[in-house]
Design a protein around this motif. Structure first.
Motif, PDB file in Angstrom:
ATOM      1  N   TYR A 162      16.027  60.286 -35.319  1.00  0.00           N
ATOM      2  CA  TYR A 162      15.283  59.298 -36.102  1.00  0.00           C
ATOM      3  C   TYR A 162      15.759  57.866 -35.875  1.00  0.00           C
ATOM      4  CZ  TYR A 162      12.535  62.823 -38.405  1.00  0.00           C
ATOM      5  OH  TYR A 162      11.638  63.824 -38.638  1.00  0.00           O
ATOM      6  N   VAL A 168      10.595  56.591 -38.258  1.00  0.00           N
ATOM      7  CA  VAL A 168       9.176  56.803 -38.577  1.00  0.00           C
ATOM      8  C   VAL A 168       8.872  58.275 -38.331  1.00  0.00           C
ATOM      9  CG1 VAL A 168       8.456  54.448 -38.053  1.00  0.00           C
ATOM     10  CG2 VAL A 168       8.449  56.157 -36.237  1.00  0.00           C
ATOM     11  N   ASN A 169       7.814  58.777 -38.983  1.00  0.00           N
ATOM     12  CA  ASN A 169       7.460  60.189 -38.809  1.00  0.00           C
ATOM     13  C   ASN A 169       6.576  60.379 -37.576  1.00  0.00           C
ATOM     14  OD1 ASN A 169       4.902  59.329 -39.532  1.00  0.00           O
ATOM     15  ND2 ASN A 169       5.139  59.974 -41.677  1.00  0.00           N
ATOM     16  N   MET A 171       3.518  60.600 -37.287  1.00  0.00           N
ATOM     17  CA  MET A 171       2.290  59.807 -37.362  1.00  0.00           C
ATOM     18  C   MET A 171       2.572  58.320 -37.154  1.00  0.00           C
ATOM     19  SD  MET A 171       0.064  62.174 -37.885  1.00  0.00           S
ATOM     20  CE  MET A 171      -1.386  61.225 -38.370  1.00  0.00           C
ATOM     21  N   GLY A 172       3.844  57.989 -36.942  1.00  0.00           N
ATOM     22  CA  GLY A 172       4.203  56.585 -36.759  1.00  0.00           C
ATOM     23  C   GLY A 172       4.349  55.823 -38.056  1.00  0.00           C
ATOM     24  N   GLN A 173       4.403  56.544 -39.171  1.00  0.00           N
ATOM     25  CA  GLN A 173       4.519  55.906 -40.482  1.00  0.00           C
ATOM     26  C   GLN A 173       5.993  55.834 -40.906  1.00  0.00           C
ATOM     27  OE1 GLN A 173       2.052  58.564 -42.756  1.00  0.00           O
ATOM     28  NE2 GLN A 173       0.181  57.386 -42.351  1.00  0.00           N
ATOM     29  N   GLN A 174       6.265  54.817 -41.673  1.00  0.00           N
ATOM     30  CA  GLN A 174       7.625  54.628 -42.146  1.00  0.00           C
ATOM     31  C   GLN A 174       8.074  55.771 -43.043  1.00  0.00           C
ATOM     32  OE1 GLN A 174       8.338  50.898 -44.236  1.00  0.00           O
ATOM     33  NE2 GLN A 174       9.693  51.965 -45.655  1.00  0.00           N
ATOM     34  N   ILE A 175       9.289  56.261 -42.774  1.00  0.00           N
ATOM     35  CA  ILE A 175       9.882  57.284 -43.628  1.00  0.00           C
ATOM     36  C   ILE A 175      10.364  56.619 -44.915  1.00  0.00           C
ATOM     37  CG2 ILE A 175      11.847  58.853 -43.870  1.00  0.00           C
ATOM     38  CD1 ILE A 175      11.615  59.407 -40.890  1.00  0.00           C
ATOM     39  N   LYS A 176       9.996  57.189 -46.039  1.00  0.00           N
ATOM     40  CA  LYS A 176      10.393  56.609 -47.330  1.00  0.00           C
ATOM     41  C   LYS A 176      11.580  57.361 -47.937  1.00  0.00           C
ATOM     42  CE  LYS A 176       5.840  54.749 -48.424  1.00  0.00           C
ATOM     43  NZ  LYS A 176       4.724  54.728 -49.391  1.00  0.00           N
TER      44      LYS A 176
END
Length: 204
Positions: A162, A168-169, A171-176
């Motif tokens: 990571y 990011v996951n 899907m290219g989205q930020q991991i929260k």
């Protein structure tokens, strides 16, 4: 040539005097040594018997040369001391103030450098994406231990993966919530291990 007699407190005694000393009786030797001290300290030549007088002639010549050399050295040291004193007197209050200012500026620069180093350390320790603060490898190891799962190699694999993709996951989205992602990794790998064990049993 300035010369203060009281400043000279010793005379040189050379090894080659030994040959002359051995030719004298104890009384003559005491006489010779006393004559050496009187000549070197007080510039006074005392009465000596003929034998002692002959032994004293070359010694007296060397004592005189040693004294002249010592006086010359004293004068040089005195001149150097005077020059150093004058140099110190030429240092003004403004010069001292400038020195203090330079030191203060250097301290400020040093403090700035320290702050920059701290900032760089923080940047290396945490990767910021929006409000998200990425964990360090130590954070991941600590969390895994709280789950009774202390596999350092596994945690390092998770961290490196990571960290390389910028947290990011797929899907290219930020991991929260990285802890949730870590738990999913564990569940997924645990499930795969169970399937492999089951397959091995069936084939066996």
């Amino acid at each position: 040539m300035a010369y203060k007699k009281k400043e000279k407190i010793a005379l040189m005694l050379y090894y080659d005097y030994k040959d002359q000393f051995e030719e004298l009786t104890d009384q003559q030797l005491r006489q010779l040594i006393y004559a050496m001290i009187e000549f070197d300290k007080n510039d006074r030549v005392i009465e000596l018997d003929q034998v002692v007088k002959m032994a004293f002639i070359p010694i007296k010549r060397r004592l005189k040369l040693d004294k002249e050399e010592w006086i010359a050295k004293c004068n040089i040291n005195s001149e150097n001391g005077k020059k150093s004193h004058k140099k110190n007197e030429l240092t003004t209050v403004n010069d001292r103030q400038q020195t203090l200012t330079d030191l203060t500026d250097k301290e400020k620069e040093r403090d700035k450098d320290i702050e920059k180093d701290k900032d760089r350390e923080c940047e290396n320790k945490f990767s910021h994406i929006g409000d998200f603060v990425a964990p360090t490898l130590a954070d991941i190891l600590s969390y895994s231990q709280s789950l009774d799962f202390a596999d350092e190699e596994y945690c390092e694999k998770f961290y490196n993966h990571y960290e390389s993709v910028g947290w990011v996951n797929g899907m290219g989205q930020q991991i929260k919530n990285w802890k949730l992602v870590f738990n999913n990794w564990l569940k997924k790998d645990k499930k795969q291990d169970e399937m492999q064990i089951d397959t091995s049993r069936r084939l066996g």
